[in-house]
Design a protein around this motif. Structure first.
Motif, mmCIF file in Angstrom:
data_model
loop_
_atom_site.group_PDB
_atom_site.id
_atom_site.type_symbol
_atom_site.label_atom_id
_atom_site.label_comp_id
_atom_site.label_asym_id
_atom_site.label_seq_id
_atom_site.Cartn_x
_atom_site.Cartn_y
_atom_site.Cartn_z
ATOM 1 N N THR A 177 -3.970 10.790 0.785
ATOM 2 C CA THR A 177 -4.257 10.952 2.218
ATOM 3 C C THR A 177 -5.599 10.322 2.579
ATOM 4 O OG1 THR A 177 -2.971 12.998 2.306
ATOM 5 C CG2 THR A 177 -4.570 12.628 4.076
ATOM 6 N N GLU A 178 -6.591 10.494 1.716
ATOM 7 C CA GLU A 178 -7.900 9.876 1.934
ATOM 8 C C GLU A 178 -7.776 8.355 2.011
ATOM 9 O OE1 GLU A 178 -12.046 9.087 -0.562
ATOM 10 O OE2 GLU A 178 -10.681 10.662 -1.219
ATOM 11 N N ILE A 179 -7.025 7.765 1.081
ATOM 12 C CA ILE A 179 -6.832 6.319 1.061
ATOM 13 C C ILE A 179 -6.066 5.855 2.294
ATOM 14 C CG2 ILE A 179 -5.704 4.427 -0.178
ATOM 15 C CD1 ILE A 179 -6.260 6.070 -2.776
ATOM 16 N N GLU A 180 -5.005 6.573 2.610
ATOM 17 C CA GLU A 180 -4.172 6.221 3.761
ATOM 18 C C GLU A 180 -4.992 6.231 5.049
ATOM 19 O OE1 GLU A 180 0.350 7.261 5.116
ATOM 20 O OE2 GLU A 180 -0.892 8.904 4.349
ATOM 21 N N ASN A 181 -5.825 7.232 5.225
ATOM 22 C CA ASN A 181 -6.655 7.327 6.430
ATOM 23 C C ASN A 181 -7.700 6.205 6.482
ATOM 24 O OD1 ASN A 181 -5.274 9.599 7.261
ATOM 25 N ND2 ASN A 181 -6.785 11.045 6.459
ATOM 26 N N SER A 182 -8.247 5.837 5.330
ATOM 27 C CA SER A 182 -9.258 4.779 5.311
ATOM 28 C C SER A 182 -8.662 3.443 5.740
ATOM 29 C CB SER A 182 -9.892 4.664 3.925
ATOM 30 O OG SER A 182 -9.002 4.121 2.969
ATOM 31 N N LEU B 60 0.831 -1.198 0.000
ATOM 32 C CA LEU B 60 0.000 0.000 0.000
ATOM 33 C C LEU B 60 0.869 1.254 0.000
ATOM 34 C CD1 LEU B 60 -2.823 1.323 0.211
ATOM 35 C CD2 LEU B 60 -2.574 1.183 2.713
ATOM 36 N N PHE B 61 1.965 1.225 0.728
ATOM 37 C CA PHE B 61 2.881 2.367 0.755
ATOM 38 C C PHE B 61 3.384 2.683 -0.655
ATOM 39 C CE2 PHE B 61 7.204 4.051 0.884
ATOM 40 C CZ PHE B 61 7.027 5.196 1.657
ATOM 41 N N ASP B 62 3.741 1.637 -1.409
ATOM 42 C CA ASP B 62 4.185 1.839 -2.796
ATOM 43 C C ASP B 62 3.095 2.507 -3.628
ATOM 44 O OD1 ASP B 62 6.578 0.522 -2.204
ATOM 45 O OD2 ASP B 62 5.850 -1.415 -2.954
ATOM 46 N N ALA B 63 1.859 2.062 -3.428
ATOM 47 C CA ALA B 63 0.738 2.615 -4.198
ATOM 48 C C ALA B 63 0.513 4.084 -3.872
ATOM 49 C CB ALA B 63 -0.535 1.808 -3.912
ATOM 50 N N LEU B 64 0.568 4.423 -2.598
ATOM 51 C CA LEU B 64 0.381 5.822 -2.203
ATOM 52 C C LEU B 64 1.517 6.696 -2.730
ATOM 53 C CD1 LEU B 64 -0.809 5.271 1.484
ATOM 54 C CD2 LEU B 64 -2.206 5.773 -0.521
ATOM 55 N N THR B 65 2.725 6.159 -2.730
ATOM 56 C CA THR B 65 3.864 6.886 -3.292
ATOM 57 C C THR B 65 3.652 7.116 -4.782
ATOM 58 O OG1 THR B 65 5.373 5.937 -1.649
ATOM 59 C CG2 THR B 65 6.360 6.824 -3.663
ATOM 60 N N TYR C 166 -4.233 -0.583 -7.742
ATOM 61 C CA TYR C 166 -3.474 0.244 -6.800
ATOM 62 C C TYR C 166 -3.519 1.730 -7.119
ATOM 63 C CZ TYR C 166 -0.436 -1.345 -10.574
ATOM 64 O OH TYR C 166 0.061 -1.704 -11.799
ATOM 65 N N GLY C 167 -4.564 2.156 -7.850
ATOM 66 C CA GLY C 167 -4.740 3.581 -8.108
ATOM 67 C C GLY C 167 -5.853 4.157 -7.254
ATOM 68 N N SER C 168 -6.650 5.033 -7.844
ATOM 69 C CA SER C 168 -7.696 5.726 -7.094
ATOM 70 C C SER C 168 -8.825 4.807 -6.639
ATOM 71 C CB SER C 168 -8.270 6.870 -7.941
ATOM 72 O OG SER C 168 -8.558 6.451 -9.254
ATOM 73 N N ARG C 169 -8.934 3.602 -7.220
ATOM 74 C CA ARG C 169 -9.967 2.657 -6.776
ATOM 75 C C ARG C 169 -9.756 2.231 -5.325
ATOM 76 N NH1 ARG C 169 -14.267 -0.001 -9.360
ATOM 77 N NH2 ARG C 169 -13.871 1.729 -10.751
ATOM 78 N N LEU C 170 -8.561 2.438 -4.814
ATOM 79 C CA LEU C 170 -8.279 2.115 -3.413
ATOM 80 C C LEU C 170 -9.140 2.922 -2.440
ATOM 81 C CD1 LEU C 170 -4.386 1.820 -3.465
ATOM 82 C CD2 LEU C 170 -6.002 -0.005 -2.878
ATOM 83 N N ARG C 171 -9.772 3.977 -2.925
ATOM 84 C CA ARG C 171 -10.688 4.747 -2.062
ATOM 85 C C ARG C 171 -11.807 3.869 -1.523
ATOM 86 N NH1 ARG C 171 -12.528 9.594 -5.848
ATOM 87 N NH2 ARG C 171 -12.608 7.834 -7.279
ATOM 88 N N TYR C 172 -12.152 2.816 -2.265
ATOM 89 C CA TYR C 172 -13.278 1.967 -1.898
ATOM 90 C C TYR C 172 -12.847 0.662 -1.238
ATOM 91 C CZ TYR C 172 -14.907 5.094 -5.595
ATOM 92 O OH TYR C 172 -15.159 6.205 -6.376
ATOM 93 N N SER C 173 -11.566 0.388 -1.228
ATOM 94 C CA SER C 173 -11.098 -0.925 -0.781
ATOM 95 C C SER C 173 -11.266 -1.167 0.709
ATOM 96 C CB SER C 173 -9.625 -1.111 -1.174
ATOM 97 O OG SER C 173 -9.485 -1.182 -2.569
ATOM 98 N N ALA C 174 -10.915 -0.194 1.544
ATOM 99 C CA ALA C 174 -10.961 -0.411 2.992
ATOM 100 C C ALA C 174 -12.383 -0.724 3.461
ATOM 101 C CB ALA C 174 -10.398 0.801 3.730
#
Length: 269
Positions: free
Chosen positions: A143-148, A118-123, A251-259
């Motif tokens: 930041t939104e993804i990281e917080n989720s 996940l760190f790689d994806a956020l980077t 590992y892009g913006s779709r991660l907003r929904y993953s958590a």
């Protein structure tokens, strides 16, 4: 009154393979060779600058209509790419093929991601924002993804789990994969974490591993309801479930929904 012409300035960046890439800033003609990164570009508001995508870039639906389809992730149409005159190509170490990337890099700026956590994806999200001139928007998204994910906590003891990505032969996600990192964050124990990447697994190996849960991904192999019984016969005591592969592996913006999806998945286990 005629407005002054805005000239692109060169920006030197380092991709996730440690390669130095000089990109005209901001790039105006982007080709994306990775579905999850295509979706990211559109969510960063860059739809008008994305001129080429792959046939697998299904999100957003309009991507393959507004941009030229330049082949698959592992078989590029070099003539189509040349006609697009890209000033930035986005690729990925795992999803694309080395020979094709090297051929493109001889003529165009090619920035490559390498995602195992996940760190790689956020980077990657933050760096794509930087090199496309959308840093503020990308930082907010990361930041939104990281917080989720930070608020994602296990609701039960970790379940020994097998995550299948292919059939005939059976293949699973093992160590040093993005899926393995996501499984761990969701509170699952990957029973094949002792192996590397995407090993082939025999029915005997699966039975011996004694998973309590088997997850059948919707991609790259399209597991369906009809496959559930096949795995229930192999592991009668395991819970067998179909899962949304995009929410485990894009590992892009779709991660907003993953958590949120993983939280519900854990509750239902």
């Amino acid at each position: 009154m005629q407005l002054p012409t805005i000239h692109s300035l060169p920006l030197t960046v380092t991709d996730q393979l440690g390669r130095r890439v000089v990109v005209p800033f901001p790039p105006q003609r982007i080709v994306s060779l990775v579905p999850s990164q295509t979706e990211l570009l559109f969510d960063l508001g860059l739809s008008e600058r994305v001129v080429g995508v792959t046939k697998f870039c299904i999100h957003p639906p309009e991507a393959r209509q507004s941009a030229v389809v330049i082949g698959g992730t592992k078989n590029f149409d070099f003539e189509k790419i040349a006609a697009l005159q890209p000033d930035l190509i986005l690729g990925n170490k795992e999803e694309n093929y080395r020979e094709g990337i090297e051929e493109l890099a001889a003529s165009y700026p090619v920035w490559i991601s390498d995602i195992a956590t996940l760190f790689d994806a956020l980077t990657m999200i933050r760096q794509v924002g930087l090199l496309t001139g959308t840093a503020a928007r990308a930082t907010a998204l990361a930041t939104e993804i990281e917080n989720s994910f930070a608020s994602l906590s296990a609701t039960q003891p970790p379940l020994p789990t097998a995550y299948f990505i292919w059939r005939k032969p059976y293949m699973v996600a093992a160590a040093n994969t993005f899926i393995d990192d996501i499984l761990r964050r969701a509170g699952f124990v990957n029973i094949f974490a002792g192996q590397q990447r995407y090993p082939k697994i025999t029915p005997a190996q699966l039975a011996a591993a004694q998973p309590q849960q088997i997850l059948l991904s919707s991609e790259p192999y399209p597991f369906r309801e009809k496959h559930l019984e096949e795995f229930r016969i192999l592991c009668p005591t395991a819970t067998v479930r179909l899962v949304d592969g995009e929410l485990f592996s894009w590992y892009g913006s779709r991660l907003r929904y993953s958590a949120a999806y993983l939280r519900q998945l854990a509750i239902g286990s």
